[in-house]
Scaffold this active site. Sequence first.
Site, PDB file in Angstrom:
ATOM      1  N   ASP A  45       7.032 -13.924 -10.297  1.00 58.03           N
ATOM      2  CA  ASP A  45       6.954 -13.618  -8.874  1.00 58.03           C
ATOM      3  C   ASP A  45       8.262 -13.925  -8.149  1.00 58.03           C
ATOM      4  OD1 ASP A  45       4.340 -12.708  -9.045  1.00 58.03           O
ATOM      5  OD2 ASP A  45       3.475 -14.674  -8.634  1.00 58.03           O
ATOM      6  N   ASN A 115       7.433 -13.610   1.649  1.00 56.32           N
ATOM      7  CA  ASN A 115       6.234 -14.444   1.599  1.00 56.32           C
ATOM      8  C   ASN A 115       6.044 -15.264   2.859  1.00 56.32           C
ATOM      9  OD1 ASN A 115       5.206 -13.612  -0.817  1.00 56.32           O
ATOM     10  ND2 ASN A 115       5.771 -15.426  -1.963  1.00 56.32           N
ATOM     11  N   ASP A 145       3.756 -32.858   7.308  1.00 55.58           N
ATOM     12  CA  ASP A 145       4.810 -32.714   6.307  1.00 55.58           C
ATOM     13  C   ASP A 145       5.589 -31.420   6.509  1.00 55.58           C
ATOM     14  OD1 ASP A 145       4.268 -35.103   5.122  1.00 55.58           O
ATOM     15  OD2 ASP A 145       3.301 -34.275   3.337  1.00 55.58           O
ATOM     16  N   THR A 156      -1.296 -15.790  -0.266  1.00 57.30           N
ATOM     17  CA  THR A 156      -1.879 -16.472  -1.428  1.00 57.30           C
ATOM     18  C   THR A 156      -0.881 -17.401  -2.102  1.00 57.30           C
ATOM     19  OG1 THR A 156      -1.276 -14.670  -2.924  1.00 57.30           O
ATOM     20  CG2 THR A 156      -3.461 -14.570  -1.905  1.00 57.30           C
ATOM     21  N   ALA A 157       0.315 -17.505  -1.565  1.00 53.10           N
ATOM     22  CA  ALA A 157       1.333 -18.358  -2.180  1.00 53.10           C
ATOM     23  C   ALA A 157       1.259 -19.768  -1.589  1.00 53.10           C
ATOM     24  CB  ALA A 157       2.701 -17.723  -1.998  1.00 53.10           C
ATOM     25  N   TYR A 158       2.358 -20.264  -1.039  1.00 56.07           N
ATOM     26  CA  TYR A 158       2.399 -21.618  -0.501  1.00 56.07           C
ATOM     27  C   TYR A 158       1.345 -21.808   0.593  1.00 56.07           C
ATOM     28  CZ  TYR A 158       4.630 -25.928   1.218  1.00 56.07           C
ATOM     29  OH  TYR A 158       4.894 -27.212   1.598  1.00 56.07           O
ATOM     30  N   SER A 161      -1.986 -22.701  -0.892  1.00 57.46           N
ATOM     31  CA  SER A 161      -1.949 -24.062  -1.416  1.00 57.46           C
ATOM     32  C   SER A 161      -2.069 -25.089  -0.294  1.00 57.46           C
ATOM     33  CB  SER A 161      -0.659 -24.297  -2.201  1.00 57.46           C
ATOM     34  OG  SER A 161      -0.590 -23.445  -3.322  1.00 57.46           O
TER      35      SER A 161
END
Length: 255
Positions: A45, A115, A145, A156-158, A161
């Site tokens: 990716d 992204n 943070d 759907t990436a960072y 998460s």
Amino acid sequence: MPAARNIAFVASDVPIAQDAMARLSALYGQHDPRDADVIVALGGDGFMLGTLHATQALAMPVYGMNRGTVGFLMNDYGEEGLIQRLEAAEETVINPLHMRAVARDGQVTEALAINEVSLLRAGPQAAQLRIWVDGILRMEDLVCDGALVCTPAGSTAYNYSAHGPILPIGSDALAITAVAAFRPRRWRGALVPNRAVVKIEVTDPDKRPVMADADSRSVANVVSVEIRSEPEVAHRMLFDPGHGLEERLISEQFE
């Protein structure tokens, strides 16, 4: 897509991707990206994102095949019938985010992110942020943070998460998501129209330094970051029928 007569193969540096490029080039020929009908990216990716950025001026469709790890943005690897796969592929067009980051020394950095654009603490203490949307102050004091703004393609990436929402690929929205929010503890982020301009200010950059990142292009010691969708840039991605981004975004929520 129309007949893919000329293919430009590009590959990440890992041996499995380089070997795939050599094998596919021997089977289908190799063309300069400027003269090709389609670019086939071999890697993961991260390499796909890099390829889209590097070739955006060519307005060329990019078809990825997974020679990396997750391969969310990639199709399955296969050497047989590639021409037929390319001709049957379905196209998804995505627009990136534009980041304008101002550092403590006044230097301005502009970059595009497919992204997300993220702000992350760069020291031992949590970041202290203020969020504006279209010139209206929406969050006076976010201690966390970090925080990010993502596109549907990057949701759907960072973002995922960090417990942010998955956005349908056709949605006209951006997600603002906190990373490990301390105050307000229960704030899980917000959805804004994709035409919105999001500005995130660092309220204590001396004591609580923050860095900004746009698809791995990082800026240290930022004091403010402005983020908006960039409709003038369109990335064309190709997927095998039934395995496009829309289907993947839906499937991801049931795994």
